[in-house]
Design a protein around this motif. Sequence first.
Motif, PDB file in Angstrom:
ATOM      1  N   ASP A   1       2.178   1.735  -3.521  1.00 28.64           N
ATOM      2  CA  ASP A   1       1.018   2.094  -4.387  1.00 28.64           C
ATOM      3  C   ASP A   1       0.956   3.764  -4.127  1.00 28.64           C
ATOM      4  O   ASP A   1       0.893   4.479  -5.246  1.00 28.64           O
ATOM      5  CB  ASP A   1      -0.314   1.309  -4.041  1.00 28.64           C
ATOM      6  CG  ASP A   1      -0.395   0.129  -4.834  1.00 28.64           C
ATOM      7  OD1 ASP A   1       0.200   0.160  -5.817  1.00 28.64           O
ATOM      8  OD2 ASP A   1      -0.938  -0.546  -4.058  1.00 28.64           O
ATOM      9  N   LEU A   2       0.760   4.140  -2.903  1.00 35.01           N
ATOM     10  CA  LEU A   2       0.349   5.557  -2.970  1.00 35.01           C
ATOM     11  C   LEU A   2       1.616   6.364  -3.122  1.00 35.01           C
ATOM     12  O   LEU A   2       1.591   7.512  -3.759  1.00 35.01           O
ATOM     13  CB  LEU A   2       0.265   5.738  -1.371  1.00 35.01           C
ATOM     14  CG  LEU A   2      -0.319   7.128  -0.739  1.00 35.01           C
ATOM     15  CD1 LEU A   2      -1.228   7.914  -1.533  1.00 35.01           C
ATOM     16  CD2 LEU A   2      -0.489   7.381   0.508  1.00 35.01           C
TER      17      LEU A   2
ATOM     18  N   TYR B   1       1.910   6.443  -6.815  1.00 33.39           N
ATOM     19  CA  TYR B   1       0.796   7.289  -7.399  1.00 33.39           C
ATOM     20  C   TYR B   1       0.944   9.031  -7.405  1.00 33.39           C
ATOM     21  O   TYR B   1       0.819   9.632  -8.177  1.00 33.39           O
ATOM     22  CB  TYR B   1      -0.637   7.042  -6.955  1.00 33.39           C
ATOM     23  CG  TYR B   1      -1.922   7.407  -7.526  1.00 33.39           C
ATOM     24  CD1 TYR B   1      -2.457   6.596  -8.677  1.00 33.39           C
ATOM     25  CD2 TYR B   1      -2.318   8.883  -7.218  1.00 33.39           C
ATOM     26  CE1 TYR B   1      -3.512   7.308  -9.310  1.00 33.39           C
ATOM     27  CE2 TYR B   1      -3.384   9.225  -7.815  1.00 33.39           C
ATOM     28  CZ  TYR B   1      -3.977   8.561  -8.989  1.00 33.39           C
ATOM     29  OH  TYR B   1      -5.294   9.157  -9.538  1.00 33.39           O
TER      30      TYR B   1
ATOM     31  N   ALA C   1       0.970  -1.130   0.053  1.00 39.26           N
ATOM     32  CA  ALA C   1      -0.032  -0.138  -0.035  1.00 39.26           C
ATOM     33  C   ALA C   1       0.894   1.287   0.066  1.00 39.26           C
ATOM     34  O   ALA C   1       0.397   2.278  -0.659  1.00 39.26           O
ATOM     35  CB  ALA C   1      -0.951   0.062   1.195  1.00 39.26           C
TER      36      ALA C   1
ATOM     37  N   ALA D   1      -5.130   6.099  -0.941  1.00 39.90           N
ATOM     38  CA  ALA D   1      -5.012   6.006  -2.355  1.00 39.90           C
ATOM     39  C   ALA D   1      -6.224   5.938  -3.360  1.00 39.90           C
ATOM     40  O   ALA D   1      -6.228   6.663  -4.375  1.00 39.90           O
ATOM     41  CB  ALA D   1      -4.398   4.543  -2.587  1.00 39.90           C
TER      42      ALA D   1
ATOM     43  N   LEU E   1      -3.913   3.465   4.370  1.00 39.61           N
ATOM     44  CA  LEU E   1      -3.241   3.761   3.083  1.00 39.61           C
ATOM     45  C   LEU E   1      -3.780   3.475   1.906  1.00 39.61           C
ATOM     46  O   LEU E   1      -4.259   4.207   0.734  1.00 39.61           O
ATOM     47  CB  LEU E   1      -1.759   3.161   2.845  1.00 39.61           C
ATOM     48  CG  LEU E   1      -0.772   3.701   3.880  1.00 39.61           C
ATOM     49  CD1 LEU E   1       0.294   2.676   3.879  1.00 39.61           C
ATOM     50  CD2 LEU E   1      -0.452   5.357   3.735  1.00 39.61           C
ATOM     51  N   THR E   2      -4.647   2.251   2.017  1.00 35.99           N
ATOM     52  CA  THR E   2      -5.392   1.840   0.877  1.00 35.99           C
ATOM     53  C   THR E   2      -6.598   2.848   0.452  1.00 35.99           C
ATOM     54  O   THR E   2      -6.970   3.195  -0.533  1.00 35.99           O
ATOM     55  CB  THR E   2      -5.975   0.255   0.951  1.00 35.99           C
ATOM     56  OG1 THR E   2      -4.921  -0.421   1.219  1.00 35.99           O
ATOM     57  CG2 THR E   2      -6.772  -0.191  -0.074  1.00 35.99           C
TER      58      THR E   2
ATOM     59  N   PRO F   1      -3.813   2.684  -8.308  1.00 37.90           N
ATOM     60  CA  PRO F   1      -3.839   2.004  -6.709  1.00 37.90           C
ATOM     61  C   PRO F   1      -4.259   0.486  -6.996  1.00 37.90           C
ATOM     62  O   PRO F   1      -5.050   0.089  -7.679  1.00 37.90           O
ATOM     63  CB  PRO F   1      -4.927   2.929  -6.244  1.00 37.90           C
ATOM     64  CG  PRO F   1      -5.179   4.157  -7.033  1.00 37.90           C
ATOM     65  CD  PRO F   1      -4.632   3.774  -8.493  1.00 37.90           C
TER      66      PRO F   1
ATOM     67  N   SER G   1      -6.955   9.011  -5.703  1.00 40.59           N
ATOM     68  CA  SER G   1      -7.059   8.717  -7.239  1.00 40.59           C
ATOM     69  C   SER G   1      -8.558   8.797  -7.721  1.00 40.59           C
ATOM     70  O   SER G   1      -8.849   8.402  -8.781  1.00 40.59           O
ATOM     71  CB  SER G   1      -6.467   7.320  -7.348  1.00 40.59           C
ATOM     72  OG  SER G   1      -7.412   6.390  -6.756  1.00 40.59           O
TER      73      SER G   1
END
Length: 326
Positions: A79-80, A83, A76, A139, A135-136, A248, A143
């Motif tokens: 990912d963040l 992004y 996560a 994101a 965090l998910t 994400p 996004s």
Amino acid sequence: MSAMTLSRPPRLDSLRSYSTVLGMIVVVVAVAVARPLFVDPRNLAAVAVDATVLVVLAVGLSVLMSMKGLDLSIAATADLAGYLAARALLEGHGTPAAVLIAIGVGVAVGVVNGVLAGYLGVPAIVATLGLNLVLTAVALVVSDNGTPQQLFTAPIDLVKPVLVFGSDSWGPFRLLLLAGAVVVVVAWFATTRTTWGRRIELVDAGARAAELAGTPVRATFASGFVLCGLLAGVGGLMLTARTGLAVPGSAQPFLLDAFTAVYLGATASPRGRISVLWTVLGAVFVTLLANGLVLLGLGAPWRYGLNGALILLALALGVLRRRGTR
């Protein structure tokens, strides 16, 4: 019964120590026989590049796990970080800002995990799982529910340095591969040739004993989370550069792969302990296995199933080895 009777032949001990490596070789040879393209130099070069993100994430995780910690938020975080770095590029903030954002996200997550698990005593699995969910969610919010950031369709003057980093070479070596090698060398040196590395070994041996030896246990344990977060941020940036796309969830498969790499590396190690270089071997094998499954026409279910089986096998072999040394 005499000690001579209880002892095992050294050759048998050596074979047992390297049984995991031999197993990896058997798997690679079997896939190569079934699909000769598997060992084509061009395919192996592509696998080496594909392994770079996993190597960076797994190296950070290995340092933390060598102190009996873990981090479920690395994917996560990657990912963040990737992004936000991509969005900064597309908004015209420049490559240095994008790099600092990715690193900043990773370090910030690592500090939060370090404070929660290292200083407040929250179990690492609880702290990092909770932060993974946070965090998910962040994101998805930033996004707009998964809207991708496409670098390859953007004006080239905005994204050229990052795309060059993800696709170009320096001599015969891809830049991503060189970056991964730098991370491995620095992590290996830091964990084996510095006072910090010695403190990690003491914490691994036992927190109480480490405290009696004057080791700042909480700070050392927390630093493992910071390093893990930092490398997750770097890995996220590398993934964005390699694919030219930030979405994400794109780093989520690396979480299981990273744990598999660490456990396999520890099992393959003659000492049966987690280390940076053996983790790299585990990461390369995991990437080779994924590539081999694709060439064999087998999909994601086989990959997840085999990775799970490899983790269980590595844990079982580790238990058997510890029993055998008693």
